[in-house]
Design a protein around this motif. Structure first.
Motif, short mmCIF file in Angstrom:
data_model
loop_
_atom_site.label_atom_id
_atom_site.label_comp_id
_atom_site.label_asym_id
_atom_site.label_seq_id
_atom_site.Cartn_x
_atom_site.Cartn_y
_atom_site.Cartn_z
N ARG A 109 0.89 -1.18 0.07
CA ARG A 109 -0.10 0.04 -0.02
C ARG A 109 0.85 1.31 0.18
O ARG A 109 1.94 1.11 0.60
CB ARG A 109 -0.87 -0.07 1.16
CG ARG A 109 -0.40 0.30 2.43
CD ARG A 109 -1.02 0.39 3.65
NE ARG A 109 -2.04 -0.57 3.78
CZ ARG A 109 -1.77 -1.88 4.36
NH1 ARG A 109 -0.71 -1.84 5.08
NH2 ARG A 109 -2.44 -3.08 4.53
N ILE A 110 0.34 2.37 -0.36
CA ILE A 110 0.85 3.92 -0.18
C ILE A 110 0.14 4.42 0.51
O ILE A 110 -1.09 4.69 0.59
CB ILE A 110 0.85 4.44 -1.55
CG1 ILE A 110 1.63 3.64 -2.62
CG2 ILE A 110 1.68 5.83 -1.59
CD1 ILE A 110 1.82 4.10 -4.14
N TYR A 111 0.71 4.94 1.83
CA TYR A 111 0.00 5.91 2.70
C TYR A 111 0.13 7.29 2.41
O TYR A 111 1.17 7.59 1.74
CB TYR A 111 0.73 5.71 4.06
CG TYR A 111 0.43 4.37 4.81
CD1 TYR A 111 -0.87 4.16 5.29
CD2 TYR A 111 1.36 3.42 4.81
CE1 TYR A 111 -0.90 2.92 6.20
CE2 TYR A 111 1.33 2.08 5.54
CZ TYR A 111 0.07 2.12 6.13
OH TYR A 111 -0.05 0.87 6.73
N THR A 112 -1.22 8.11 2.34
CA THR A 112 -1.06 9.31 2.55
C THR A 112 -0.84 9.72 3.99
O THR A 112 -1.04 8.78 4.99
CB THR A 112 -2.41 10.07 2.13
OG1 THR A 112 -3.29 9.71 3.11
CG2 THR A 112 -2.72 9.73 0.68
N LEU A 113 -0.22 10.85 4.41
CA LEU A 113 0.00 11.27 5.75
C LEU A 113 -1.25 11.32 6.33
O LEU A 113 -1.46 10.92 7.60
CB LEU A 113 0.73 12.59 5.75
CG LEU A 113 0.98 13.53 7.06
CD1 LEU A 113 1.85 12.42 8.01
CD2 LEU A 113 1.60 14.69 6.87
N ALA A 114 -2.34 11.70 5.77
CA ALA A 114 -3.67 12.02 6.63
C ALA A 114 -4.00 10.58 6.80
O ALA A 114 -4.74 10.43 8.05
CB ALA A 114 -4.39 12.86 5.65
N GLU A 115 -4.14 9.59 5.83
CA GLU A 115 -4.33 8.13 6.11
C GLU A 115 -3.77 7.63 7.54
O GLU A 115 -4.26 6.97 8.17
CB GLU A 115 -4.34 7.37 5.02
CG GLU A 115 -4.75 5.92 5.16
CD GLU A 115 -4.25 4.98 4.08
OE1 GLU A 115 -4.72 3.80 4.17
OE2 GLU A 115 -3.65 5.36 3.06
N LEU A 116 -2.41 7.58 7.25
CA LEU A 116 -1.51 7.15 8.50
C LEU A 116 -1.86 7.59 9.83
O LEU A 116 -2.41 7.15 10.88
CB LEU A 116 -0.22 7.26 8.23
CG LEU A 116 1.00 6.88 9.07
CD1 LEU A 116 0.79 5.29 9.54
CD2 LEU A 116 2.34 7.26 8.74
N GLN A 117 -1.99 9.31 9.75
CA GLN A 117 -2.45 9.77 11.11
C GLN A 117 -3.80 9.15 11.50
O GLN A 117 -4.00 9.11 12.72
CB GLN A 117 -2.20 11.40 10.81
CG GLN A 117 -0.87 11.77 10.81
CD GLN A 117 -1.06 13.22 10.41
OE1 GLN A 117 -1.71 13.66 9.56
NE2 GLN A 117 0.08 14.12 10.93
N ALA A 118 -4.70 9.31 10.52
CA ALA A 118 -6.18 8.87 10.92
C ALA A 118 -6.06 7.45 11.56
O ALA A 118 -6.96 7.22 12.50
CB ALA A 118 -7.08 8.90 9.84
N LYS A 119 -5.48 6.42 11.22
CA LYS A 119 -5.42 5.31 11.60
C LYS A 119 -5.01 5.04 12.63
O LYS A 119 -5.41 4.47 13.79
CB LYS A 119 -4.61 4.25 10.44
CG LYS A 119 -5.52 3.95 9.12
CD LYS A 119 -4.61 2.95 8.49
CE LYS A 119 -5.57 2.41 7.23
NZ LYS A 119 -4.71 1.56 6.30
N LEU A 120 -3.85 5.94 12.87
CA LEU A 120 -3.16 5.84 14.38
C LEU A 120 -3.99 6.39 15.33
O LEU A 120 -3.99 6.02 16.47
CB LEU A 120 -1.76 6.53 14.31
CG LEU A 120 -0.76 5.86 13.41
CD1 LEU A 120 0.52 6.98 13.16
CD2 LEU A 120 -0.15 4.70 14.17
N LYS A 121 -4.88 7.48 15.07
CA LYS A 121 -5.61 8.03 16.08
C LYS A 121 -6.68 6.95 16.33
O LYS A 121 -7.29 6.90 17.58
CB LYS A 121 -6.35 9.24 15.42
CG LYS A 121 -5.29 10.51 15.46
CD LYS A 121 -5.96 11.77 14.80
CE LYS A 121 -5.22 13.03 14.84
NZ LYS A 121 -6.03 14.20 14.03
N SER A 122 -7.34 6.34 15.33
CA SER A 122 -8.47 5.52 15.55
C SER A 122 -8.18 4.09 16.45
O SER A 122 -8.85 3.78 17.09
CB SER A 122 -8.88 4.89 14.25
OG SER A 122 -8.09 3.87 13.66
N CYS A 123 -6.68 3.97 16.62
CA CYS A 123 -6.28 3.20 17.51
C CYS A 123 -6.09 3.44 18.83
O CYS A 123 -5.60 2.83 19.81
CB CYS A 123 -4.75 2.29 16.82
SG CYS A 123 -5.11 1.47 15.46
#
Length: 237
Positions: free
Chosen positions: A148-162
C-alpha cells in the motif's frame, strides 16, 4: 542511516524500547548506544542472527553503556509475545506498508506500549512511493514487498483510531528518492547499471562522510521528496 529523530523520540537509561520490524538493526543499535534496553523484533530469523551478533560485538568493543541490554526476538507483528504495557518506546520503521492487516499491527503497538509511552512510526511517503510504483511493477509486487501507499492523512487517521495521540511529523532521506526512481527505471535488481551504481556510491559516501553540502541539500529536499515520513505518537495515560 537513521530515519527516526531521537531528539523527538528520546531514549536512554531506564527505557525499554521495542524496534518492531528491526531488519538489520540500524535503529536498535542506536538505541543500545544511548543506554536503553532494546528488543529487536522481526519475522526474519536470519536477519536477527546478525543483529544479535552485532549486539555482542558492540558490548565487547565497549559501545554499550553499563546497564543497557540488547535482545533479538523472532515473531509476528500481529501477535507479539510481550505482555501489555511492556515498553516505554516503540519504533516501527518502514514496516506497516508490508503488512496486509496494518490496523491490527497498530493495535499491537498500542497494547505493548505503557501508558504515556511514545512511538515513532515511519512509512514511505506518498509522492516518491507513487512514482516508484508507476515506474516499476516489480518494485511493489515482489514477495514481501510494499502492498500500500499511505498518505500522511491516512496514516495519522489510522493511528488516532487505534487510540494514539498524534504529534509532530517530518520527512527524511530526500537524497534517496532519486536513487529508487533510477532503480525502478532500470530494474530494481539491476545494481550494476552505471547510473544506479554511481548514485549508490554517492549515497554511501554521503552516509560515511556527512558533508555540509549534502546535509543542506537534504534539508531542502526532505519536505519535497523525502523517501520516508515519520509520525510521532503517544499512548494516553
Amino acid at each position: 542511516m537513521l530515519t527516526v529523530d531521537f531528539n523527538r523520540l528520546p531514549v536512554g537509561p531506564g527505557n525499554r524500547v521495542l524496534d518492531l520490524g528491526a531488519g538489520g538493526g540500524r535503529h536498535a543499535f542506536e538505541v543500545l548506544r544511548r543506554g536503553a534496553d532494546v528488543v529487536a523484533f522481526d519475522m526474519d530469523a536470519a536477519e536477527l542472527e546478525g543483529v544479535a551478533a552485532m549486539f555482542t560485538a558492540m558490548d565487547k568493543e565497549g559501545e554499550v553503556p553499563d546497564g543497557a541490554s540488547g535482545e533479538a526476538v523472532v515473531g509476528d507483528a500481529l501477535d507479539m509475545p510481550f505482555p501489555d504495557a511492556s515498553f516505554d518506546r516503540v519504533i516501527a520503521a518502514e514496516v506497516l506498508e508490508h503488512i496486509p492487516d496494518d490496523m491490527s499491527a497498530m493495535r499491537e503497538i498500542v497494547r505493548v506500549l505503557k501508558p504515556g509511552g511514545r512511538a515513532a512510526i515511519t512509512v514511505p511517503s506518498f509522492l516518491p512511493e507513487r512514482i516508484c510504483w508507476a515506474l516499476s511493477e516489480e518494485y511493489h509486487t515482489a514477495p514481501g514487498g510494499h502492498i500500500r501507499i499511505y498518505t500522511l492523512a491516512e496514516l495519522q487517521a489510522k493511528l488516532k483510531s487505534c487510540g494514539l495521540e498524534v504529534g509532530a511529523h517530518h520527512y527524511a532521506h530526500g537524497l534517496h528518492a532519486p536513487y529508487w526512481w533510477i532503480k525502478c527505471a532500470v530494474g530494481v535488481n539491476n545494481d550494476e547499471h552505471p547510473l544506479a551504481k554511481a548514485y549508490h556510491e554517492l549515497l554511501v559516501w554521503d552516509i560515511m562522510k556527512r558533508p555540509l553540502a549534502t546535509r543542506l541539500a537534504e534539508s531542502v529536499l526532505n519536505p519535497l521528496i523525502g523517501k520516508s515520513v515519520v509520525v510521532y505518537v503517544r499512548k494516553p495515560t
